[in-house]
Design a protein around this motif. Structure first.
Motif, PDB file in Angstrom:
ATOM      1  N   GLY B  86     -33.075 -36.330 152.143  1.00 30.22           N
ATOM      2  CA  GLY B  86     -32.735 -37.682 151.628  1.00 30.22           C
ATOM      3  C   GLY B  86     -31.053 -37.683 151.945  1.00 30.22           C
ATOM      4  O   GLY B  86     -30.460 -38.754 152.145  1.00 30.22           O
ATOM      5  N   LEU B  87     -30.404 -36.489 151.481  1.00 29.75           N
ATOM      6  CA  LEU B  87     -29.039 -36.728 151.596  1.00 29.75           C
ATOM      7  C   LEU B  87     -28.410 -36.748 153.207  1.00 29.75           C
ATOM      8  O   LEU B  87     -27.576 -37.609 153.479  1.00 29.75           O
ATOM      9  CB  LEU B  87     -28.492 -35.220 151.159  1.00 29.75           C
ATOM     10  CG  LEU B  87     -28.550 -35.028 149.609  1.00 29.75           C
ATOM     11  CD1 LEU B  87     -27.992 -33.902 149.180  1.00 29.75           C
ATOM     12  CD2 LEU B  87     -27.837 -36.352 148.879  1.00 29.75           C
ATOM     13  N   ALA B  89     -30.335 -38.347 155.381  1.00 25.49           N
ATOM     14  CA  ALA B  89     -30.441 -39.738 156.023  1.00 25.49           C
ATOM     15  C   ALA B  89     -29.288 -40.542 155.469  1.00 25.49           C
ATOM     16  O   ALA B  89     -28.667 -41.516 156.064  1.00 25.49           O
ATOM     17  CB  ALA B  89     -31.842 -40.111 155.468  1.00 25.49           C
ATOM     18  N   PHE B  90     -28.874 -40.301 154.235  1.00 22.26           N
ATOM     19  CA  PHE B  90     -27.852 -41.299 153.609  1.00 22.26           C
ATOM     20  C   PHE B  90     -26.633 -41.067 154.178  1.00 22.26           C
ATOM     21  O   PHE B  90     -25.987 -41.782 154.829  1.00 22.26           O
ATOM     22  CB  PHE B  90     -27.700 -40.737 152.074  1.00 22.26           C
ATOM     23  CG  PHE B  90     -26.688 -41.558 151.544  1.00 22.26           C
ATOM     24  CD1 PHE B  90     -26.835 -43.066 150.866  1.00 22.26           C
ATOM     25  CD2 PHE B  90     -25.246 -41.197 151.749  1.00 22.26           C
ATOM     26  CE1 PHE B  90     -25.692 -43.358 150.376  1.00 22.26           C
ATOM     27  CE2 PHE B  90     -24.186 -41.995 150.821  1.00 22.26           C
ATOM     28  CZ  PHE B  90     -24.511 -43.316 150.588  1.00 22.26           C
ATOM     29  N   LEU B  92     -26.292 -40.081 157.270  1.00 16.74           N
ATOM     30  CA  LEU B  92     -26.316 -40.586 158.714  1.00 16.74           C
ATOM     31  C   LEU B  92     -25.910 -42.178 158.687  1.00 16.74           C
ATOM     32  O   LEU B  92     -25.320 -42.608 159.472  1.00 16.74           O
ATOM     33  CB  LEU B  92     -27.631 -40.346 159.249  1.00 16.74           C
ATOM     34  CG  LEU B  92     -27.918 -40.368 160.797  1.00 16.74           C
ATOM     35  CD1 LEU B  92     -26.959 -39.269 161.599  1.00 16.74           C
ATOM     36  CD2 LEU B  92     -29.301 -40.178 161.255  1.00 16.74           C
ATOM     37  N   THR B  93     -26.600 -42.683 157.886  1.00 17.34           N
ATOM     38  CA  THR B  93     -26.192 -44.104 157.672  1.00 17.34           C
ATOM     39  C   THR B  93     -24.769 -44.399 157.482  1.00 17.34           C
ATOM     40  O   THR B  93     -24.154 -45.165 158.177  1.00 17.34           O
ATOM     41  CB  THR B  93     -26.971 -44.802 156.404  1.00 17.34           C
ATOM     42  OG1 THR B  93     -28.120 -44.245 156.361  1.00 17.34           O
ATOM     43  CG2 THR B  93     -27.281 -46.290 156.567  1.00 17.34           C
ATOM     44  N   LEU B  94     -24.095 -43.679 156.662  1.00 18.00           N
ATOM     45  CA  LEU B  94     -22.783 -43.728 156.438  1.00 18.00           C
ATOM     46  C   LEU B  94     -22.036 -43.391 157.663  1.00 18.00           C
ATOM     47  O   LEU B  94     -21.075 -44.224 157.703  1.00 18.00           O
ATOM     48  CB  LEU B  94     -22.357 -42.760 155.229  1.00 18.00           C
ATOM     49  CG  LEU B  94     -20.960 -42.736 154.605  1.00 18.00           C
ATOM     50  CD1 LEU B  94     -20.751 -43.942 153.993  1.00 18.00           C
ATOM     51  CD2 LEU B  94     -20.736 -41.766 153.901  1.00 18.00           C
TER      52      LEU B  94
END
Lengths: 499, 125, 144
Positions: B86-87, B89-90, B92-94
Motif C-alpha cells: 500500500g505504501l 503504491a502511494f 509511486l503515485t506521488l
C-alpha cells in the motif's frame, strides 16, 4: 474494562468511515468534531482509571498474552491518548474555518480520523509488531493529509516526508524481526522479561541502535531530522499543526517505551548515544531555526530542538528526568500545535508565512498577538507557563547527577529559543506590514474567525493553567516516570501474576 | 539454509543502498522496495527455518501431533507485505505527480519546498 | 490499447478472475487463500479490463467508486471486530454460529465473524488497489 481500552481506537475508525460517507456533505465536519469529542471522553475516562497508579490491559480476540495482541494503558499511555484527544478537538474546530470544501471532498476528515486512530493505537498497544502496524496506519493517513490538495510545494515536501518515513519503518521492521529472532516473543512485557535472561548482550545492543535509528527518524533527532523542516510548512495549516503536535511525539513515545521497558540493560551504551543525540538535536534545531525566515519553518526547526529535551530526559534515566521527559512531551504537544495554529491565522491574514511579507498584526489583531505570546514564551521556558516547569525538571535532573554540559546546553537552547520567538514577534506582529497592507481579521468573516481563534485560546489557557497549577500534572508525570522505571506493574497487568 | 538467506538479505540490502544513493527519486523508491523485501527475509530467518510439518492441528485435537513449523513469521511477513504494498503504491503515485508538477525526478533539482525555484538552466542555482 | 483480441478476451478473463477471486476468498479459512489474495486477484480482473477497454469503462463496470468499496470493506471488518463486544467478549474474538446441520448430522454451514472480517479485507484490498491503479492509469492517459 476491555471496552474502555479499545474505544480510543474504535471511535475514530468508525468516525472515519462515517466521514468518508459524508465527504460531499457539510455534515462531515460536524461528525468529525463529534467523533473527536467522543474520543476525548473515552481518553479521559482512561486517565481517570489509571490516575491512581493502576495499569490495565485487554487481550484482543480472547488470545492470552503473550500470544495475542494486547492493549495496555499505563499512566504514560493514557496521558498521551488524552493529550492527543485535546489536540484533535482543537484542530477539528480549527479545520471548520481552515479546510476548504475541495479538501473535504477529497476526504480530509476521514484521513484526520484515521490519523487519530493510528496515534491512539500506537500509544495503547503492548505488542511491538502491532506498534509497527499502528505506525503504518498513522503514516498512510499522514501521507494523504500531507499531499491533500497537491500543490507543487506539497508534492515536493511530501516526497521527502514519504521516502524518509518509509526508510524508518523498514528499519523498525528489521529491528522487530531481529528482536523476535533473539527472544521469540513480540509482546513488550514479555520482551522485557526475555531480554533480561538473554546471554548475548552484544547483538541486543546492535538491535537497540536499529531502534534508535528507526524511531530517531520518526521523532526527527540529530542527524536524522532533515525531512521535517523540508516538509512541515507545506500542507494546510490545520494539518501542519496536527503533525507538529503529534507525529514526532509518537516517535519519542516509542523511544521512551522501548528504552525503559526493553532496552534498559546496557544503558551505559544506548543511553550514552541518546544523550549525545539529544544535546546535538537541541543545538542544531535551535541554530537551524535562527537561520530561517518563514514562520512555519522556524517553528519546524524548534520542533527538532524541543525533541532534544525529551530525549535528554530519557537519556539521563533518573526518576526525575523521566518524569521531566513525560511532562515535556505532554506540554510540548499542546504548545507546538498551538503555535502552528497561530501561524495559520497569521499566514491567512497577511497572505504569506514568509516573515519578510508579514507585519502589522499587533495593531490589527491584538488578541491573536496576545495569544501568540503565551505558547511562544512557554516554548522558551518562561514562568509562569507550562514550558518553565518542563525545562525546570529537565535541568534540575541534569544538575542532580552533575551532567553540567547537558544542563548548559538546555539553558542555552532556551535562550536561543527566545531569540527566534522575538524574531517572529518583531517581524510578524510588531513592525508594520512591508507592503502597507493592514491584515484586518474582519476579512475572514465571523464564523471562520471564531473557529480559528477559539482553539488557540483554548490551548493557550491550558498552557497557562498547567503553568499556574503545575502540581496535578507534575504528580502525574512523576507517577508515570516511576511506572516506566519499574515496569513490574506493567508486566503484571499484561501477563498476569508470574510464578 | 540460514546462511543462504543471510547472503540474500546482504545482497538485497547492498543493492538497495546502491539504488537509494542515486539522485533519481524513482530509483530511491526501487531501493526501498528491495530493502523492505530484505526486512521480510530477516523476519523469516528470525523465525528459524525447519523442515517439519505445516502448523495445522488435526480435527478434534487441541494441539499439533508432531513438531510443526513456526507460523508467526509468515503472518508477520504477510502483514508487512500488505502494508508495504500500500505504501509503495502511494509513493509511486506521488512520484508520478511530482514528475507532472515539478517536471523532474532529480532530487537535486527538487527545491521548491525550500523556497528556491526549480532551476531551469544549467547554472540555475 | 487497441487490440481487438485483448478487448474480446478481457471481458471473459475479468469475469473468470472475479469468480476465482471469490473462490480464493471462501476457501481461505482452511486452505491457502483468503481476503487479501482474493482481493488482489479481483483487482487484477478490473485492471485487465481497464487496460483493454479504458479506465472509464472499468469504473462503469465497478459501478461504485473504488474508494467507497474500500470504505465499505473497512466498515465490515470493523463490524466483525465489534460484534463480540455486544456478547461481552473481547474485541475481535471469533464468533462461530453454525447454520442448520451438516449432511452427516455434524455442524452446519459456518457463518463466522472471521469470514465477515475476511470479506471486509477482500473489499478493502480490491477498493484500495483499484483506487491507486485507476488513478495511475488516469494520469497515464492524460500524459499520452
Amino acid at each position: 474494562m476491555s471496552l474502555i481500552l479499545v474505544l480510543p481506537v474504535v471511535v475514530p475508525l468508525a468516525t472515519a468511515i462515517l466521514c468518508f460517507a459524508l465527504r460531499t456533505s457539510r455534515w462531515g465536519r460536524w461528525v468529525s468534531l463529534g467523533g473527536t469529542l467522543l474520543h476525548a471522553a473515552a481518553a479521559f475516562a482512561l486517565v481517570a482509571i489509571v490516575s491512581d497508579g493502576t495499569v490495565i490491559a485487554a487481550q484482543m480476540g480472547n488470545w492470552a498474552a503473550p500470544f495475542g495482541i494486547t492493549l495496555v494503558a499505563d499512566a504514560l499511555g493514557a496521558a498521551m491518548v488524552a493529550v492527543t484527544a485535546v489536540t484533535a478537538i482543537a484542530t477539528a474546530v480549527y479545520a471548520l474555518g481552515d479546510i476548504d470544501a475541495e479538501r473535504e471532498r477529497l476526504g480530509y476528515h476521514a484521513l484526520f480520523q484515521v490519523l487519530i486512530a493510528g496515534v491512539s493505537g500506537a500509544f495503547l498497544t503492548g505488542d511491538i509488531f502491532n506498534l509497527y502496524v499502528w505506525f503504518e496506519v498513522m503514516l498512510i493517513a499522514s501521507f494523504g493529509l500531507m499531499t491533500l490538495g497537491a500543490r507543487p510545494e506539497q508534492i515536493d515536501g511530501g516526497i521527502r516526508y514519504v521516502t524518509l518515513n518509509l526508510v524508518s519503518t523498514i528499519l523498525f521492521l528489521m529491528g522487530v524481526g531481529l528482536l523476535y529472532g533473539m527472544t521469540g516473543t513480540l509482546n513488550m512485557a514479555d520482551l522485557s522479561i526475555a531480554v533480561a535472561s538473554l546471554e548475548a548482550r552484544g547483538p541486543l545492543s546492535v538491535v537497540a541502535v536499529m531502534f534508535i535509528l528507526a524511531f530517531g527518524i520518526k521523532s526527527a533527532v540529530f542527524p536524522l531530522f532533515f525531512w521535517l523542516p523540508a516538509s512541515y510548512h507545506t500542507p494546510a495549516f490545520a494539518v501542519s499543526a496536527l503533525f507538529a503536535g503529534l507525529l514526532t511525539k509518537v516517535g519519542v513515545y516509542a523511544l521512551v517505551r522501548m528504552f525503559t521497558l526493553v532496552f534498559d540493560l546496557d544503558t551505559g551504551f544506548t543511553h550514552e548515544i541518546l544523550l549525545w543525540v539529544a544535546l546535538l538535536t537541541m543545538l542544531t534545531g535551535v541554530l537551524g531555526a535562527a537561520a530561517q525566515s518563514d514562520f512555519r519553518k522556524i517553528l519546524s526547526f524548534h520542533i527538532v530542538s524541543q525533541i532534544g529535551y525529551m530525549v535528554l530526559g530519557l537519556a539521563l534515566f533518573t526518576p526525575l528526568a523521566i518524569a521531566g521527559a513525560v511532562f515535556y512531551i505532554l506540554h510540548h504537544i499542546l504548545v507546538k500545535a498551538n503555535l502552528f495554529l497561530v501561524a495559520g491565522v497569521a499566514g491567512r491574514l497577511c497572505g504569506s508565512t514568509e516573515l519578510a511579507r508579514m507585519g502589522g498584526l499587533y495593531r490589527s489583531a491584538p488578541l491573536l498577538a496576545a495569544l501568540f505570546l503565551v505558547p511562544a514564551f512557554s516554548l522558551a521556558g518562561f514562568p509562569p507557563l507550562s514550558g518553565f516547569w518542563a525545562k525546570f525538571l529537565i535541568v534540575k535532573a541534569s544538575l542532580d547527577i552533575h551532567a553540567w554540559l547537558a544542563a548548559t546546553v538546555a539553558l542555552v537552547t532556551g535562550i536561543l529559543t527566545v531569540f527566534s520567538m522575538t524574531k517572529i514577534w518583531g517581524a510578524a506582529f510588531w513592525t508594520p506590514h512591508p507592503e502597507g497592507l493592514s491584515p484586518e481579521p474582519a476579512r475572514l468573516g465571523a464564523g471562520a474567525r471564531a473557529a480559528l481563534i477559539l482553539p488557540i485560546a483554548f490551548l493557550a489557557s491550558l498552557t497557562l493553567f498547567i503553568g499556574l497549577v503545575p502540581q496535578p500534572l507534575l504528580g502525574f508525570a512523576e507517577m508515570a516516570g516511576a511506572q516506566l522505571l519499574d515496569p513490574a506493574d506493567y508486566i503484571r497487568a499484561v501477563l498476569g501474576d508470574l510464578p | 539454509m540460514e546462511v543462504l538467506l543471510v547472503l540474500c538479505v546482504g545482497a538485497l540490502t547492498a543493492a538497495s543502498v546502491y539504488l537509494m544513493l542515486a539522485r533519481s527519486v524513482l530509483r530511491f523508491l526501487f531501493g526501498l522496495v528491495l530493502l523492505s523485501n530484505a526486512a521480510n527475509l530477516v523476519i523469516l530467518a528470525a523465525g528459524r527455518l525447519t523442515t517439519v510439518n505445516p502448523p495445522l492441528i488435526p480435527e478434534g485435537a487441541s494441539a499439533p501431533a508432531a513438531a510443526v513449523a513456526n507460523p508467526l513469521p509468515q503472518a508477520l511477513i504477510l502483514t508487512a507485505i500488505v502494508i508495504g504494498f500500500g505504501l509503495f503504491a502511494f509513493a509511486l503515485t506521488l512520484v508520478l505527480r511530482a514528475q507532472g508538477a515539478l517536471g523532474t525526478l532529480d532530487s537535486d533539482d527538487m527545491t521548491l519546498a525550500e523556497g528556491r525555484p526549480v532551476p531551469t538552466t544549467e547554472d540555475g542555482r | 490499447m487497441n487490440s481487438v483480441i485483448l478487448q474480446a478476451g478481457a471481458r471473459y478473463l475479468a469475469a473468470l478472475l472475479l469468480l476465482f477471486s471469490i473462490h480464493m476468498l471462501l476457501r481461505g479459512h482452511n486452505e491457502p487463500g483468503g481476503g487479501f489474495i482474493g482481493g488482489l486477484i479481483g483487482a487484477t480482473g478490473f485492471v485487465i479490463y481497464s487496460l483493454a477497454c479504458g479506465v472509464g469503462e472499468a469504473r462503469a463496470a465497478l459501478r461504485v467508486a473504488p474508494e467507497a468499496v474500500a470504505a465499505i470493506g473497512l466498515a465490515l471488518a470493523l463490524l466483525a471486530g465489534l460484534l463480540p463486544l455486544f456478547l461481552g467478549l473481547p474485541l475481535f474474538t471469533g464468533l462461530w454460529p453454525f447454520l442448520g446441520t451438516g449432511p452427516d448430522g455434524g455442524k452446519g454451514l459456518p457463518v463466522s465473524s472471521v469470514l465477515l472480517f475476511d470479506i471486509g479485507v477482500y473489499l478493502v484490498v480490491l477498493g484500495s488497489v483499484l483506487t491507486l491503479v485507476l488513478l495511475l492509469e488516469d494520469e497515464g492517459e492524460r500524459n499520452d
